[in-house]
Enzyme design. Structure first.
Site, mmCIF file in Angstrom:
data_model
loop_
_atom_site.group_PDB
_atom_site.id
_atom_site.type_symbol
_atom_site.label_atom_id
_atom_site.label_comp_id
_atom_site.label_asym_id
_atom_site.label_seq_id
_atom_site.Cartn_x
_atom_site.Cartn_y
_atom_site.Cartn_z
ATOM 1 N N GLU A 1 0.846 -1.185 0.000
ATOM 2 C CA GLU A 1 0.000 0.000 0.000
ATOM 3 C C GLU A 1 0.888 1.245 0.000
ATOM 4 O O GLU A 1 0.445 2.341 0.313
ATOM 5 C CB GLU A 1 -0.958 -0.001 1.197
ATOM 6 C CG GLU A 1 -0.306 -0.190 2.546
ATOM 7 C CD GLU A 1 -1.332 -0.303 3.661
ATOM 8 O OE1 GLU A 1 -1.884 0.756 4.048
ATOM 9 O OE2 GLU A 1 -1.589 -1.409 4.137
ATOM 10 N N HIS B 1 -1.491 -11.084 12.081
ATOM 11 C CA HIS B 1 -1.032 -9.806 11.543
ATOM 12 C C HIS B 1 -0.732 -8.902 12.728
ATOM 13 O O HIS B 1 -1.556 -8.759 13.635
ATOM 14 C CB HIS B 1 -2.120 -9.191 10.656
ATOM 15 C CG HIS B 1 -1.906 -7.746 10.368
ATOM 16 N ND1 HIS B 1 -0.734 -7.253 9.825
ATOM 17 C CD2 HIS B 1 -2.718 -6.661 10.554
ATOM 18 C CE1 HIS B 1 -0.828 -5.941 9.691
ATOM 19 N NE2 HIS B 1 -2.019 -5.561 10.121
ATOM 20 N N CYS C 1 -3.218 -4.264 4.617
ATOM 21 C CA CYS C 1 -2.202 -5.205 5.108
ATOM 22 C C CYS C 1 -2.459 -6.649 4.698
ATOM 23 O O CYS C 1 -1.649 -7.527 5.000
ATOM 24 C CB CYS C 1 -2.128 -5.128 6.634
ATOM 25 S SG CYS C 1 -1.771 -3.469 7.251
#
Length: 386
Positions: A79, A233, A111
């Site tokens: 990103e 994550h 993400c």
């Protein structure tokens, strides 16, 4: 046919800022950063590094001549892209000296995108088992100086070589995924820093985890104790710890302690680097593989991938025989060799971000990385291999 992650490489630049010192400079209790968000160091990204160079530097750590000859698909998830049209993967493939007879694409979904890339690569290898795919998560997390999101910044790249008969982790067939249009985090095209509703985003993360985790268990019949570790994550490592606590609600403390121990091994590198966006789950995987002293071949790992906006996925993989021998063990040394910069120096570097609206030449002499960004000329980024 077994398909999965054959190799993992990681790169982050040569500088960091100490989180306790950053907290003091922001008139905050250091424990708010060290314990409250679970970070002790944060990578500082010089102007001579961007999503392209970070990705190339990560991949260069693992690829052999034979690997390069077999790669026919390169996916860079980011990103932090440097162009609205040309893919980061196109730049990276050229820097790495890969064949021109390949596919190069860039993926974006906050993400989460590296996980999408991994699943696409898995399907590609199923159709072309003699080939290999290179999947890279490469990002620079920016929220702005003296903002609430500042201590969750960072940057780096994780490169994964996907192949049949992988040496590290075989990806299992089933997964559970969930998407919803949510404004918890976004970055308008005109902005270099992200916008985030921090508390809302943290809650959405946990909501999505519970949804896809329970869906996965229901779909597969697998239960918690069939996993040897759960990976998350990690935009900041305390967020993953909150997810783990949800998974362990009502579990016998003796059983739960094993998962907490593996989590500590899995967040070691993230604590010292900060937020990698697309690469953070896979840095956590690398951290677990290099730091666990209990996992063995055949053990099942559960992985939760999340990208704001929002997309979640829970999937699993199996550790392969002699997986430890396939690791480079370069990560700890690389992190220890970094140079600490003061808060004032970090602020100066952060504000020196390179923009494409005018020509600019950068001093690359202080950047020890193999691949660097030397500047901008005629709106074209000038990349060099040292």
């Amino acid at each position: 046919m077994k398909i999965g992650i054959d190799k993992i490489g990681f790169f982050t630049p040569h500088m960091y800022v100490d989180m306790a010192k950053l907290a003091q400079a922001r008139n905050e209790d250091p424990n708010k950063y060290l314990i409250g968000i679970g970070q002790n160091k944060m990578a500082v990204i010089p102007p001579t590094q961007d999503a392209v160079t970070l990705a190339a530097n990560a991949a260069a750590k693992i690829l052999t001549v034979e690997d390069k000859e077999a790669i026919d698909l390169v996916i860079v998830a980011t990103e932090s892209g440097v162009d609205n049209s040309k893919s980061t993967a196109a730049y990276v493939s050229e820097l790495l000296g890969l064949s021109h007879e390949i596919r190069t694409i860039e993926l974006k979904q906050a993400c989460y995108a590296a996980t999408a890339g991994l699943q696409l690569a898995k399907g590609h290898i199923a159709l072309a088992p003699d080939k290999k795919a290179l999947v890279i998560g490469s990002d620079i997390a920016r929220y702005g100086l003296k903002t609430p999101g500042e201590p969750t910044q960072g940057g780096g790249a994780v490169a994964m070589l996907v192949s049949k008969d992988p040496k590290l982790v075989t990806l299992e067939a089933e997964s559970a995924y969930y998407a919803k249009d949510v404004m918890d985090f976004w970055r308008p095209l005109s902005q270099t820093e992200a916008k985030v509703d921090g508390k809302f985003s943290a809650n959405i993360y946990l909501e999505f985890f519970e949804k896809v985790y329970q869906d996965y268990l229901a779909k597969t019949g697998i239960k918690l104790t069939d996993f040897s570790a759960l990976l998350f994550h990690l935009p900041y490592t305390k967020q993953g710890l909150k997810g783990l606590r949800k998974a362990l609600e009502g579990v016998d403390p003796t059983i739960a302690s094993h998962y907490y121990n593996e989590f500590e091994a899995s967040r070691k590198y993230n604590m010292a680097t900060g937020n990698l966006y697309t690469g953070s789950l896979y840095l956590s995987l690398l951290s677990l593989l290099e730091n666990t002293d209990t996992l063995k071949a055949g053990d099942r790992l559960g992985l939760f991938s999340y990208g704001s906006g929002a997309q979640g996925e829970f999937f699993s993989g199996r550790l392969q025989p002699n997986y430890k021998e396939a690791l480079t063990y370069q990560t700890s040394e690389m992190l220890e060799m970094r140079t600490e910069v003061s808060v004032a120096e970090y602020e100066q570097i952060f504000s020196a971000i390179l923009t494409d609206d005018h020509d600019r030449k950068l001093d690359i002499s202080k950047d020890p990385a193999q691949f660097v960004l030397a500047g901008i000329k005629d709106f074209k980024r000038q990349y060099l291999k040292k």
